[in-house]
Structures are given as C-alpha cells and as structure tokens.
Motif scaffolding. Structure first.
Motif, short mmCIF file in Angstrom:
data_model
loop_
_atom_site.label_atom_id
_atom_site.label_comp_id
_atom_site.label_asym_id
_atom_site.label_seq_id
_atom_site.Cartn_x
_atom_site.Cartn_y
_atom_site.Cartn_z
N CYS A 394 6.40 5.88 -2.11
CA CYS A 394 6.48 5.56 -0.53
C CYS A 394 7.00 4.29 -0.16
O CYS A 394 7.59 3.94 0.81
CB CYS A 394 5.06 5.87 0.03
N SER A 398 9.91 3.08 1.82
CA SER A 398 10.02 2.41 3.20
C SER A 398 10.60 0.88 3.14
O SER A 398 10.85 0.38 4.30
CB SER A 398 8.64 2.16 3.45
N SER A 406 9.30 7.79 5.57
CA SER A 406 8.85 7.88 4.14
C SER A 406 7.56 8.62 4.23
O SER A 406 7.48 9.45 3.28
CB SER A 406 8.57 6.29 3.82
N ALA A 407 6.54 8.40 5.20
CA ALA A 407 5.42 9.01 5.37
C ALA A 407 5.42 10.52 5.67
O ALA A 407 4.94 11.50 5.15
CB ALA A 407 4.57 8.44 6.54
N MET A 410 6.75 12.12 2.21
CA MET A 410 5.65 11.83 1.20
C MET A 410 4.43 12.59 1.51
O MET A 410 3.86 13.22 0.67
CB MET A 410 5.50 10.87 0.92
N VAL A 438 -1.17 6.53 1.00
CA VAL A 438 0.27 6.55 1.07
C VAL A 438 0.57 6.11 2.34
O VAL A 438 1.64 5.47 2.51
CB VAL A 438 0.80 7.99 0.84
N ALA A 442 3.10 2.79 3.11
CA ALA A 442 4.28 2.51 4.03
C ALA A 442 4.35 1.29 4.91
O ALA A 442 5.34 0.70 5.19
CB ALA A 442 4.41 3.86 5.01
#
Length: 502
Positions: A394, A398, A406-407, A410, A438, A442
């Motif tokens: 992640c 990011s 990204s979050a 993921m 996670v 990010a």
C-alpha cells in the motif's frame, strides 16, 4: 476532458485487460467453483486498479464508472441479457423449492446496496469534516486559530519549524491535508521570501508543511480518507462484509494521536539536521482572521461540541457518523452556509471513497471474498508476511497514486485475506491491526511531488528538489511504518482497541 495519445494507449490497455479477464475460462484463475458474477468482479477490480494507477481519468471518475458498471452487470437490476439464468450453469441458478422453476441467478447484488455506497456512513463522516473546514475558512476562524497556535513557538528558527510541523498536523486532523497545506503555505510564503536564498532552512520549512499534513491526518478518523475507509470496514457488521467492531472517534485518537506526536518529533529532528538554519530568528506575521460577533462565537461553540461528541458520543449512544451531520445541520440552520457553499465541498474525494466501498460490496456479496480465502491457504502464511507485506504494498502504491485509491484497493482484499487467517491475528489485536496498518501505510507515502497534494504544494515553492523530497520522504516513511506497526502490535497484544461489538 481531453485524451492525449498516451492516455488513449493506457485506456486501450485497461480495456484489453478488462475484456480478457471477463471472457477468459474461469479455471484460469485458480479459484475452485468461480462463478460468472465473481469473475466479472475480478474484471471490474482490475479495471479499477489500472484506471487508478495509470490515471487515465480523474480518480473520482473511475469510482463512478465502477458503480455504474456494477449496476449494469452484477446487480439485480442489470441488463437482462447479462443476468439471464439460461446463460448461467445450473449450479449458479436460483430454483424455487416448491415449483422447481428457475427464478434468478445466485450472487446478484441489490442495486440499492451498490447505490448506497454513495451515502455510506463514512461518506457522511467526511462530509461533516468538510463542512467544519469550509465554515472555519469562510469565517476566518482557521486563520485566528493558526495565529493563536503558532504564537507560543516564538521566533527561534528551529522552534518555529517545530511549530509549523505541529500546527499543520493539528489542522490536518480535522481539515483535508490539501486545504491545510495551502493555508499554511500562505502564512509561510512571506517568511520564505524574507529569507536569503542561501538559507538551507527554507527547505525544512517548506517540507514541514507536507510532513505535518500527511502525518497529522492519521490522528483522527476524518483526518484522511484511508482512515475513514479502514474504520468503515472495521465497524461494519460482519454480515455486511465488515469486521463487526465498534471503534469510536476517541478510541482511534487515544492510539493515533500519541503516535502522530512521536513521528512528528522525529521528523522535526530529521529536518533540522538535514537542513540546518543559518538564520537564528524568523518573524511570523499572519494577517486577517475571524470577525467578532455571534457568528464567530457560534462557530467556536459548534466546533467544540462536535469534537466532544466525536470523542465521547459513544457514551451517549451516538456514533461518529451520526455526529458528523450535527455541524452540517447547525451551520445550515444558522444561515452560515448556503447552496453556494455546498459547491465547495470536495465531492471528488467523496465519490473516490464511494468507489472503494462499492468494490468491497461487490467482493462480499458475490462471494468472491470468501472464494479467495478458500482458494489461497492464507492460514499457512506467516502472519508477519501478510501484516507488513500489505502495508508495504500500500505504501509503494500510495507513492504513485492517491492514498485514497490505494486504501480503496487494498482494504477490501486484506479484509478477505484476514478473515481466512483470523486465528493467527488473535494474539496481536485481531484484524484491526491488519486494516489500520494499511491505512497508516497509505498516509506514510510522501516520497514524490505526485505522492500527495501537500507534497505538490510544497514542491511548487521551488525551494525543494525532488531528490531532497524523495530522501526525506523515504526516511520518514520507513521510520513511520516501523514505529506504527510496532505500536499496533503492542496495543493489539494489550487489547486496547477492545472486542467486536455484540
């Protein structure tokens, strides 16, 4: 919106991959008994990932496309030809137990559930935060607060640097990091202009803004979209694809605020050593501010009440999402916002987050998440590999695409993965440790000017070379991840975040 040749090529690549995944034999995925709807979700997920990574269109446009494609292809209101039971294997059809007639297709998602991603409680949480920031900016309250908060740091160069880092972080806890960075740069611009061109400390001051904004966002659920995305899945009921916890605003802050302070202090030490000041004093002059009157007092009152309710509303039966609409109603009723102000809300961020929730709904309701867990022996993997590996992936993503995107990609995957090895995570705080890790990762990605808007704003000053930003960003990112995961594992073992909701 213009499409140049490079974007056309990228779009073609995305479409080729999407179509290939849509039509290729289901056995090629290595997931036993993969259904047609699940395969479609894999194609949609790949479409989303590539569109976000390649930035063919703005991120929010991709999110809207995700929702619309899902509505037309995997919902119970899809195009008839795409959900005709005759086109599905017998094992994927719904049969009436009494009459024996085929009545539909198994795994279709309610179109209402997909559309509800645009009104997910987390979206409301961010909207409340945006309204607070909007009113504070419109009234000048933000400038007044900045002046008050920076005053104690005096004129010593290194202490002023510390002040800018922490004040930026405090604002970023409740205001978007982009708006915070833009505001703080406005205050800093006259100072930067007054310093000699040979002053190395100018780079430290410029970098203090994105570092403070990026790290400050981790302290509250509304500080940055990845926090909200993670909290959304953590608090969502298990039968809705979540983890079924009940983490409050205060629960989050009790852990994340001290973590933020430690990381920012380390960042300050790093900056003052990498870019030492030759000027011993810095004079700050912040012009403007809030006008005296009942409106300003009312804004302060609502701001304080909202924060208190976010922190302690759990004791009154209120969750953070419900409280988020309180300032919206309070400011609207007092005439402090109107329909013109609503146009200033960062709707692009809200739609961006909604797309991520839609992907999660799709993975859960079609059964793809469960199928992935059953197909891959996650329970045989070292827990540290999944925990840290997910964060590193992640973090890398990011660095090149938005932390929200990204979050959004993921978190749904790791929720599914985590459920397949829940017993292994039990000793370190359960799946909360995995998902929060996670989200933090990010926010720790800040190595390039394109990594976050605050980075781009700082880079625009011309005082920072991309190589300098990369060096500082990587060092702080790695240190932050090491400290962050260490803290998460420790508090996980202590059970500070508590147990799932009954």
């Amino acid at each position: 919106m213009k499409l140049n040749l490079a974007k056309i090529i990228k779009l073609l690549i995305v479409l080729v991959v999407f179509i290939a995944l849509w039509w290729m034999p289901s056995t090629a995925f290595g997931i036993p008994n993969l259904t047609i709807l699940q395969q479609r979700m894999i194609a949609i997920f790949a479409f989303a990932a590539l569109m976000w990574i390649l930035e063919v269109v703005p991120a929010w446009v991709t999110s809207v496309l995700i929702v619309v494609i899902m509505l037309f292809t995997v919902s119970d209101s899809s195009l008839a030809v795409l959900i005709n039971p005759a086109n599905f294997p017998a094992s994927q059809r719904v049969v009436d137990e009494v009459t024996g007639e085929v009545t539909g297709v198994a795994g279709l998602i309610s179109y209402k559930a997909i559309m509800a991603s645009f009104a997910d409680p987390t979206i409301m949480l961010f909207m409340g935060g945006f309204i607070l920031a909007l009113v504070a900016s419109k009234s000048g309250v933000d400038v007044t607060l900045a002046r008050v908060l920076l005053k104690p740091f005096g004129t010593n160069s290194n202490i002023v640097l510390l002040g800018f880092i922490f004040v930026t972080a405090i604002f970023s806890m409740f205001v978007s990091n982009t708006a915070t960075a833009a505001m703080m740069l406005t205050f800093l611009a006259p100072v930067l202009k007054s310093l000699p061109s040979s002053e190395k400390g100018s780079a430290a001051l410029a970098l203090a803004i994105p570092i403070g904004a990026n790290i400050g966002g981790i302290a509250t659920p509304i500080g940055t979209p990845p926090n909200g995305i993670a909290l959304g899945y953590i608090n969502k009921a298990v039968n809705e694809g979540g983890l079924g916890y009940n983490i409050s605003f205060l629960d989050w802050m009790v852990v994340m605020f001290p973590l933020m302070v430690v990381i920012l202090f380390i960042a300050w030490l790093l900056l003052r050593n990498m870019f030492p000041f030759t000027s011993k004093k810095i004079e700050l002059k912040i012009e403007g501010g809030a006008q005296k009157g009942w409106q300003t007092n009312y804004i302060y009152f609502i701001l304080v009440v909202t924060i208190l309710l976010w922190c302690f509303g759990k004791n009154l039966g209120l969750n953070v999402y419900v409280v988020a609409l309180f300032p919206f109603a309070a400011f609207a009723a007092a005439g402090l916002i109107d329909h013109h102000d609503l146009q200033q809300i960062d709707w692009a961020v809200l739609w961006m987050v909604a797309g991520g929730f839609a992907l999660g709904i799709g993975m859960d309701k079609t059964g793809l998440a469960d199928a992935m867990v059953e197909a891959i022996p996650f329970d045989q993997w070292p827990v540290i590999l999944v925990l840290v590996g997910g964060g590193v992936i992640c973090w890398i993503m990011s660095t090149f695409i938005s932390n929200s995107a990204s979050a959004a990609l993921m978190v749904p995957i790791l929720v599914a993965v985590g459920k397949g090895m829940e017993a292994q995570f039990a000793g370190i705080g359960g799946l909360i440790t995995l998902i929060v890790g996670v989200a933090l990762s990010a926010s720790f990605a800040m190595a390039l000017p394109i990594s976050t808007p605050p980075n781009a704003i700082a880079y625009s000053t011309g005082l920072i070379k991309s190589s300098q930003m990369a060096k500082v960003g990587v060092i702080i990112g790695v240190i932050s991840m090491v400290i962050g995961y260490t803290v998460l594992v420790i508090i996980g073992k202590m059970g500070i975040f508590g147990l799932p909701a009954a």
